[in-house]
Design an enzyme around this catalytic site. Sequence first.
Site, PDB file in Angstrom:
ATOM      1  CB  SER A 131      -0.765   0.028   1.054  1.00  0.00           C
ATOM      2  OG  SER A 131      -1.664   1.104   1.541  1.00  0.00           O
ATOM      3  CE1 TYR A 144      -4.029  -2.026   5.231  1.00  0.00           C
ATOM      4  CE2 TYR A 144      -3.077   0.099   5.031  1.00  0.00           C
ATOM      5  CZ  TYR A 144      -3.460  -0.893   4.397  1.00  0.00           C
ATOM      6  OH  TYR A 144      -3.765  -1.191   2.854  1.00  0.00           O
TER       7      TYR A 144
END
Length: 217
Positions: A131, A144
Amino acid sequence: MPTIFITGASSGLGKATAKLFAARGWNVIATMRYPEHETELPQLPGIHLLPLDVTDPAQVAQTVQRAIDLHPVDVVFNNAGYGLIGALEATSDEQLTQLLNTNLLGVIRVTKAFLPHLRANRSGRILSTTSMGGFMTFPLCSIYHAAKWAVEGWSESMSFELALHNISIKTISPGGTATDFTGRSLQLAEHAAYAGLLQQLMAAQEGVQFAPRRDYC
């Protein structure tokens, strides 16, 4: 005909990738926790569905062997994962361990299971979805980010090991994508002490203009 193995193919980038590679003539082994619920992919030529929960080491070993028995695998795409937004204080131990188990350890487990096969063939490529959150951070996303930064660092280290056997490893680091977040793809952990910050973050996300969705890897 080359073969790609995809985790987390029930929605989002995983499903789009399965459709794209099948359209280009590849054998696609698309895995997901509940393949019996998938109705679109089984209708497409070249796609074979297998069950896989990347947090289950026994099932990882079994599914990888089933995949290799179907076709020699050329590309492994570690895509399974989900998001968690919330203050650390609001995050339960179960939420913390489950996210790291899926987004980090799942990637490592699947890759490790394929290494003897790829090494024997002296070829192959491993792709992992990280990401932009593996390079930069936002508030209320610490767990995350921890997983995505870890996958980036792990992949860089692995590149030296795998180069010995002519295997490459790459990360795919998308930003916002207009995709179908379903099921547990995004979880919220709420805490009164951080409610204002969470509202600001969610409002900022709602204002982001995403590009039209398209099938790509």
